[in-house]
Design a protein around this motif. Structure first.
Motif, short mmCIF file in Angstrom:
data_model
loop_
_atom_site.label_atom_id
_atom_site.label_comp_id
_atom_site.label_asym_id
_atom_site.label_seq_id
_atom_site.Cartn_x
_atom_site.Cartn_y
_atom_site.Cartn_z
N ASN A 283 0.86 -1.18 0.00
CA ASN A 283 0.00 0.00 0.00
C ASN A 283 0.90 1.23 0.00
OD1 ASN A 283 -1.60 2.30 1.08
ND2 ASN A 283 -3.22 0.76 1.25
N ALA A 284 0.82 2.02 -1.05
CA ALA A 284 1.75 3.14 -1.22
C ALA A 284 1.62 4.20 -0.14
CB ALA A 284 1.52 3.78 -2.59
N GLU B 179 -7.84 4.30 -2.10
CA GLU B 179 -7.15 3.02 -2.33
C GLU B 179 -7.80 1.89 -1.55
OE1 GLU B 179 -3.61 0.31 -2.88
OE2 GLU B 179 -4.55 1.91 -4.03
N ASP C 228 -9.40 -1.10 -3.84
CA ASP C 228 -8.64 -2.35 -3.80
C ASP C 228 -9.47 -3.52 -3.30
OD1 ASP C 228 -6.03 -3.50 -4.36
OD2 ASP C 228 -5.91 -3.91 -2.21
N ASN D 32 -6.74 -0.82 -10.43
CA ASN D 32 -6.02 -0.03 -9.43
C ASN D 32 -4.56 -0.47 -9.33
OD1 ASN D 32 -5.87 1.83 -7.06
ND2 ASN D 32 -5.54 -0.08 -5.95
N ASP D 33 -4.33 -1.79 -9.39
CA ASP D 33 -2.95 -2.30 -9.33
C ASP D 33 -2.14 -1.80 -10.52
OD1 ASP D 33 -2.98 -3.65 -6.94
OD2 ASP D 33 -3.65 -5.54 -7.79
N GLN E 129 -1.17 1.66 -9.79
CA GLN E 129 -0.22 1.70 -8.68
C GLN E 129 1.17 1.17 -9.05
OE1 GLN E 129 -0.71 2.96 -5.56
NE2 GLN E 129 -2.70 3.69 -6.24
N VAL F 127 3.00 4.27 -8.70
CA VAL F 127 2.89 4.94 -7.40
C VAL F 127 3.61 4.18 -6.29
CG1 VAL F 127 1.27 5.82 -5.67
CG2 VAL F 127 0.68 5.93 -8.10
N ARG F 128 3.40 2.87 -6.20
CA ARG F 128 4.00 2.11 -5.10
C ARG F 128 5.53 2.09 -5.12
NH1 ARG F 128 -0.67 -2.39 -5.82
NH2 ARG F 128 -2.31 -1.29 -4.65
N HIS G 51 4.89 -5.25 -5.13
CA HIS G 51 3.71 -4.86 -5.90
C HIS G 51 3.42 -5.88 -7.00
CE1 HIS G 51 1.04 -2.71 -8.60
NE2 HIS G 51 1.95 -2.87 -9.55
#
Length: 201
Positions: A17-18, A60, A64, A73-74, A77, A80-81, A123
């Motif tokens: 989770n970022a 998120e 998620d 979303n993944d 991300q 982002v993550r 991730h």
């Protein structure tokens, strides 16, 4: 050594989770002496920035837990993550000064690279496992697994800051879980390929 373990733990958390490790680091930098941010990362303790991160975390947490939406979303991300992993690893490198070690502070790119690589690895495993979980549970498992990931991210973040020696144990446990997940994903893909190779009777 402890600074590196803190960075590794936070980067692992960012892969799940970022936003959780960013919030943990930022809030603790404000209200405790457990985290000391370098001058270049003072923005991370700004309450306005933390409020934005909290809003992104709320989105998120919801997205998620919705099957199919979680995979979209993944995909988002993926950028982002790892970026978050690089930030939290580098932002906690100031702890190296407390250990009378200057190597990490003289080579800040190492922290970024390690943080990005570790968060991206975590991730990738998460993103690969989620469709398998959704398919195997008809989507029911998505919110359960997502909640476990969020809890794992929070737990790893707190361990990284307050008990970094335990990060080694947590990383070993994660490696074992990752090995199991990789084999589950491979078996699932093999079964799907086998099913497509046999025409219906």
């Amino acid at each position: 050594m402890l600074a590196a373990l803190t960075g590794l733990g936070l980067s692992t958390a960012a892969g799940l989770n970022a936003y959780i490790p960013l919030l943990v680091v930022g809030v603790l930098a404000n209200v405790t002496d457990a985290v000391k941010l370098p001058d270049g990362y003072a923005w991370l303790s700004n309450w306005g920035v933390l409020a934005i991160i909290a809003l992104l975390l709320a989105a998120e947490v919801v997205l998620d837990k919705v099957p199919a939406v979680d995979s979209v979303n993944d995909a988002i991300q993926t950028v982002v993550r790892p970026a978050s992993g690089g930030v939290v690893f580098s932002a906690t490198n100031a702890a190296a000064e407390l250990e009378s070690s200057t190597w990490m502070t003289e080579h800040p790119w190492v922290g970024w690279l390690l943080g990005i690589a570790l968060a991206l690895t975590v991730h990738a495993l998460k993103a690969a496992a989620r469709p398998v979980v959704n398919a195997g549970t008809a989507g029911v498992g998505a919110p359960v697994v997502s909640t476990a990931e969020d809890a794992g991210s929070l737990g790893m973040s707190l361990i990284a800051v307050f008990a970094p020696v335990l990060v080694i144990v947590a990383l070993l446990a994660f490696a074992a879980l990752a090995w199991w997940l990789i084999h589950r994903v491979r078996r699932s893909r093999a079964r799907r390929r086998a099913a497509r190779g046999h025409p219906p009777s």
